[in-house]
Design an enzyme around this catalytic site. Sequence first.
Site, mmCIF file in Angstrom:
data_model
loop_
_atom_site.group_PDB
_atom_site.id
_atom_site.type_symbol
_atom_site.label_atom_id
_atom_site.label_comp_id
_atom_site.label_asym_id
_atom_site.label_seq_id
_atom_site.Cartn_x
_atom_site.Cartn_y
_atom_site.Cartn_z
ATOM 1 N N VAL A 184 10.789 20.004 -5.050
ATOM 2 C CA VAL A 184 10.138 19.491 -6.237
ATOM 3 C C VAL A 184 8.655 19.655 -6.410
ATOM 4 O O VAL A 184 7.954 19.608 -5.469
ATOM 5 C CB VAL A 184 10.384 17.750 -6.206
ATOM 6 C CG1 VAL A 184 9.895 16.946 -7.515
ATOM 7 C CG2 VAL A 184 11.646 17.180 -5.761
ATOM 8 N N VAL A 185 8.327 20.297 -7.469
ATOM 9 C CA VAL A 185 9.206 20.610 -8.694
ATOM 10 C C VAL A 185 9.735 21.966 -8.490
ATOM 11 O O VAL A 185 9.104 22.899 -7.950
ATOM 12 C CB VAL A 185 8.374 20.196 -9.748
ATOM 13 C CG1 VAL A 185 8.305 18.918 -9.966
ATOM 14 C CG2 VAL A 185 7.163 20.949 -10.027
ATOM 15 N N VAL A 239 7.226 25.032 -9.508
ATOM 16 C CA VAL A 239 6.170 25.461 -8.748
ATOM 17 C C VAL A 239 6.358 25.396 -7.366
ATOM 18 O O VAL A 239 6.624 26.294 -6.550
ATOM 19 C CB VAL A 239 4.975 23.993 -9.036
ATOM 20 C CG1 VAL A 239 3.863 24.355 -7.999
ATOM 21 C CG2 VAL A 239 4.472 24.275 -10.472
ATOM 22 N N CYS A 240 6.756 24.244 -6.742
ATOM 23 C CA CYS A 240 7.029 23.919 -5.151
ATOM 24 C C CYS A 240 8.255 24.812 -4.873
ATOM 25 O O CYS A 240 8.041 25.027 -3.493
ATOM 26 C CB CYS A 240 7.382 22.560 -4.918
ATOM 27 S SG CYS A 240 6.079 21.508 -5.632
ATOM 28 N N VAL A 241 9.280 25.200 -5.640
ATOM 29 C CA VAL A 241 10.108 26.058 -5.305
ATOM 30 C C VAL A 241 10.105 27.523 -5.667
ATOM 31 O O VAL A 241 9.914 28.423 -4.928
ATOM 32 C CB VAL A 241 11.744 25.590 -5.928
ATOM 33 C CG1 VAL A 241 12.568 26.665 -5.553
ATOM 34 C CG2 VAL A 241 11.894 24.422 -5.370
#
Length: 207
Positions: free
Chosen positions: A113-114, A117-119
């Site tokens: 998440v999110v 961005v984070c993935v």
Amino acid sequence: MSFTYNRLNKDDVAVLMVDHQAGLLSLVRDYNMDEFKNNVLAVADIAKFFNLPTILTTSFADGPNGPIVPELKEKFPDAPLIARPGQINAWDNEEFVQAVKDTGKKQLLIAGVVTDVCVAFPALSALEEGYEVFAITDASGTFNTAVRDAAWNRMSQAGVQLMNWFAVGCELHRDWRNDIDGFGAILVNHLPAYANLIQSRTAAENG
């Protein structure tokens, strides 16, 4: 056009759970929250079932992003938990990258998440460094479906493979006969439709 089907190999996979934090989860709007948490925990159960090395990481956990969801910490009490002090892209954190390298695995399953961005950021970074990267779509969430779809397009065009948790589990398992009851239990616990199927069959067999 030639194509090589490189399946997920349970002996060469590591799982990266990125920023599933209490505050950030409140931003997820592309999935129903109950459904989303179920999907995240399904990934965790798959990782446990196949004994996949798992790395947890958080971003700015002492700020508004909040702590990691307790269910993940409970499921992986001995897993590396990398608390990033500020890096938005987990791959910019040396400790996180070292933890990934220490697994010795070349296939990475990423959820977080999110999504955009984070993935996407660590997925693209790992891909650049030669890893085979799979983003778990339904265990990753973001603000809305338009943002999600753009992130999926960006990743897939770069070479990240998109899979849902059910497909991940099935590709790792390969054959029901490897463990019918064990794998079936994951599906029953996390897939209501499959639980209904099992109940209907049991009822029919019992006449």
